[in-house]
Design a protein around this motif. Structure first.
Motif, PDB file in Angstrom:
ATOM      1  N   CYS A  92       0.821  -1.320   0.083  1.00 57.25           N
ATOM      2  CA  CYS A  92       0.008   0.056  -0.051  1.00 57.25           C
ATOM      3  C   CYS A  92       0.883   1.295   0.115  1.00 57.25           C
ATOM      4  CB  CYS A  92      -0.797   0.118   1.386  1.00 57.25           C
ATOM      5  SG  CYS A  92      -1.901  -1.399   1.536  1.00 57.25           S
ATOM      6  N   ASN A  93       1.711   1.329  -0.995  1.00 52.87           N
ATOM      7  CA  ASN A  93       2.579   2.494  -0.955  1.00 52.87           C
ATOM      8  C   ASN A  93       2.265   3.240  -2.178  1.00 52.87           C
ATOM      9  OD1 ASN A  93       4.792   4.223  -1.631  1.00 52.87           O
ATOM     10  ND2 ASN A  93       6.180   2.681  -0.728  1.00 52.87           N
ATOM     11  N   PRO A  94       2.101   4.740  -2.274  1.00 53.65           N
ATOM     12  CA  PRO A  94       1.877   5.314  -3.548  1.00 53.65           C
ATOM     13  C   PRO A  94       2.621   5.476  -4.754  1.00 53.65           C
ATOM     14  CG  PRO A  94       1.229   6.908  -1.348  1.00 53.65           C
ATOM     15  CD  PRO A  94       2.166   5.560  -1.219  1.00 53.65           C
ATOM     16  N   ALA A  95       3.950   4.712  -4.200  1.00 52.77           N
ATOM     17  CA  ALA A  95       5.053   4.666  -5.202  1.00 52.77           C
ATOM     18  C   ALA A  95       4.743   3.506  -6.036  1.00 52.77           C
ATOM     19  CB  ALA A  95       6.276   4.617  -4.568  1.00 52.77           C
ATOM     20  N   ASN A  96       3.935   2.470  -5.616  1.00 57.30           N
ATOM     21  CA  ASN A  96       3.704   1.480  -6.371  1.00 57.30           C
ATOM     22  C   ASN A  96       2.738   1.685  -7.406  1.00 57.30           C
ATOM     23  OD1 ASN A  96       5.353  -0.197  -4.766  1.00 57.30           O
ATOM     24  ND2 ASN A  96       3.856  -0.727  -3.373  1.00 57.30           N
ATOM     25  N   PRO A  97       2.476   0.817  -8.503  1.00 59.39           N
ATOM     26  CA  PRO A  97       1.384   1.249  -9.301  1.00 59.39           C
ATOM     27  C   PRO A  97       0.129   1.001  -8.643  1.00 59.39           C
ATOM     28  CG  PRO A  97       3.000  -0.529 -10.131  1.00 59.39           C
ATOM     29  CD  PRO A  97       3.254  -0.342  -8.812  1.00 59.39           C
ATOM     30  N   CYS A  98      -0.724   1.871  -9.183  1.00 57.18           N
ATOM     31  CA  CYS A  98      -2.222   1.951  -8.605  1.00 57.18           C
ATOM     32  C   CYS A  98      -2.900   0.596  -8.709  1.00 57.18           C
ATOM     33  CB  CYS A  98      -3.113   2.734  -9.375  1.00 57.18           C
ATOM     34  SG  CYS A  98      -2.707   4.459  -9.061  1.00 57.18           S
ATOM     35  N   GLN A  99      -2.477  -0.297  -9.812  1.00 58.67           N
ATOM     36  CA  GLN A  99      -3.156  -1.746  -9.964  1.00 58.67           C
ATOM     37  C   GLN A  99      -2.823  -2.749  -9.005  1.00 58.67           C
ATOM     38  OE1 GLN A  99      -5.841  -2.544 -12.078  1.00 58.67           O
ATOM     39  NE2 GLN A  99      -5.589  -4.359 -10.624  1.00 58.67           N
ATOM     40  N   MET A 100      -1.526  -2.514  -8.347  1.00 57.07           N
ATOM     41  CA  MET A 100      -0.783  -3.238  -7.108  1.00 57.07           C
ATOM     42  C   MET A 100      -1.678  -3.063  -5.813  1.00 57.07           C
ATOM     43  SD  MET A 100       2.858  -3.501  -5.665  1.00 57.07           S
ATOM     44  CE  MET A 100       3.699  -4.508  -7.283  1.00 57.07           C
ATOM     45  N   ILE A 101      -1.970  -1.741  -5.855  1.00 60.03           N
ATOM     46  CA  ILE A 101      -2.563  -1.420  -4.571  1.00 60.03           C
ATOM     47  C   ILE A 101      -3.970  -1.694  -4.560  1.00 60.03           C
ATOM     48  CG2 ILE A 101      -3.291   0.583  -3.192  1.00 60.03           C
ATOM     49  CD1 ILE A 101      -0.732   2.084  -4.422  1.00 60.03           C
ATOM     50  N   GLN A 102      -4.636  -1.548  -5.904  1.00 57.71           N
ATOM     51  CA  GLN A 102      -6.029  -2.103  -5.795  1.00 57.71           C
ATOM     52  C   GLN A 102      -5.833  -3.690  -5.676  1.00 57.71           C
ATOM     53  OE1 GLN A 102      -8.978  -0.211  -6.019  1.00 57.71           O
ATOM     54  NE2 GLN A 102      -9.723  -2.091  -5.711  1.00 57.71           N
ATOM     55  N   ASP A 103      -4.968  -4.271  -6.191  1.00 62.89           N
ATOM     56  CA  ASP A 103      -5.199  -5.767  -6.099  1.00 62.89           C
ATOM     57  C   ASP A 103      -5.108  -6.186  -4.567  1.00 62.89           C
ATOM     58  OD1 ASP A 103      -5.331  -6.219  -9.002  1.00 62.89           O
ATOM     59  OD2 ASP A 103      -3.264  -6.669  -9.156  1.00 62.89           O
ATOM     60  N   GLU A 104      -4.195  -5.468  -3.880  1.00 59.34           N
ATOM     61  CA  GLU A 104      -4.092  -5.802  -2.280  1.00 59.34           C
ATOM     62  C   GLU A 104      -5.525  -5.537  -1.623  1.00 59.34           C
ATOM     63  OE1 GLU A 104      -2.471  -6.911   1.430  1.00 59.34           O
ATOM     64  OE2 GLU A 104      -2.025  -7.353  -0.609  1.00 59.34           O
ATOM     65  N   ILE A 105      -5.936  -4.606  -2.335  1.00 63.76           N
ATOM     66  CA  ILE A 105      -7.367  -4.052  -1.488  1.00 63.76           C
ATOM     67  C   ILE A 105      -8.195  -5.146  -1.986  1.00 63.76           C
ATOM     68  CG2 ILE A 105      -9.437  -2.804  -1.629  1.00 63.76           C
ATOM     69  CD1 ILE A 105      -7.533  -0.360  -2.190  1.00 63.76           C
ATOM     70  N   ASP A 106      -8.341  -5.668  -3.110  1.00 63.42           N
ATOM     71  CA  ASP A 106      -9.261  -6.972  -3.469  1.00 63.42           C
ATOM     72  C   ASP A 106      -9.028  -7.967  -2.547  1.00 63.42           C
ATOM     73  OD1 ASP A 106     -10.533  -4.820  -5.115  1.00 63.42           O
ATOM     74  OD2 ASP A 106      -9.484  -5.635  -7.133  1.00 63.42           O
ATOM     75  N   ARG A 107      -7.778  -8.435  -2.711  1.00 53.77           N
ATOM     76  CA  ARG A 107      -7.300  -9.697  -1.906  1.00 53.77           C
ATOM     77  C   ARG A 107      -7.696  -9.385  -0.358  1.00 53.77           C
ATOM     78  NH1 ARG A 107      -3.410 -11.763   1.492  1.00 53.77           N
ATOM     79  NH2 ARG A 107      -2.745  -9.903   1.887  1.00 53.77           N
ATOM     80  N   SER A 108      -7.425  -8.360   0.203  1.00 51.76           N
ATOM     81  CA  SER A 108      -7.751  -8.293   1.536  1.00 51.76           C
ATOM     82  C   SER A 108      -9.379  -8.368   1.717  1.00 51.76           C
ATOM     83  CB  SER A 108      -7.154  -6.910   2.175  1.00 51.76           C
ATOM     84  OG  SER A 108      -5.712  -6.720   1.834  1.00 51.76           O
TER      85      SER A 108
END
Length: 124
Positions: A92-108
């Motif tokens: 959950c780091n803004p430096a990561n791609p938005c899709q990676m952050i969204q994937d973590e939200i979906d997984r969680s």
């Protein structure tokens, strides 16, 4: 009083060193090490806490979420991700791609749905 301590240390040292030695190469040199599993396949119990998934490094061409959505949008997505992720080091780091952050939200959120107590951030 020092003699018993030194004597104990002197007696324990060979045991400690023997335990730290690698196995002898002449013993079953070609045989693989046995893995004891109790005769069953290891299965994670349903009530076990979520485990961290290995996160692949971002691709060279992947754009950071901050560059993609701006600082405010990326910070909001990262905050939402941090609120729902049970991982100790979520992506959950803004430096990561938005899709990676969204994937973590979906997984969680999928994990929370299994438990039945979905946080408000999953319903957004």
């Amino acid at each position: 009083m020092r003699l018993p301590t030194l004597l104990t240390a002197a007696l324990a040292l060979p045991l400690f060193l023997a335990a730290c030695q690698p196995p002898s190469p002449d013993k079953d040199a070609g045989a693989p090490a046995a893995v004891v599993t109790g005769g069953e396949d290891l299965v994670m119990p349903d009530d076990a806490p979520p485990q961290e998934d290995a996160v692949a490094p971002t691709e060279a061409g992947a754009m950071s979420c901050t560059l993609d959505q701006g600082a405010d949008g990326a910070a909001a997505l990262a905050a939402r991700c941090t609120a729902v992720s049970p991982a100790s080091h979520p992506p959950c780091n803004p430096a990561n791609p938005c899709q990676m952050i969204q994937d973590e939200i979906d997984r969680s959120c999928a994990l929370w749905e299994k438990r039945g107590d979905v946080p408000a951030e999953c319903r957004a």
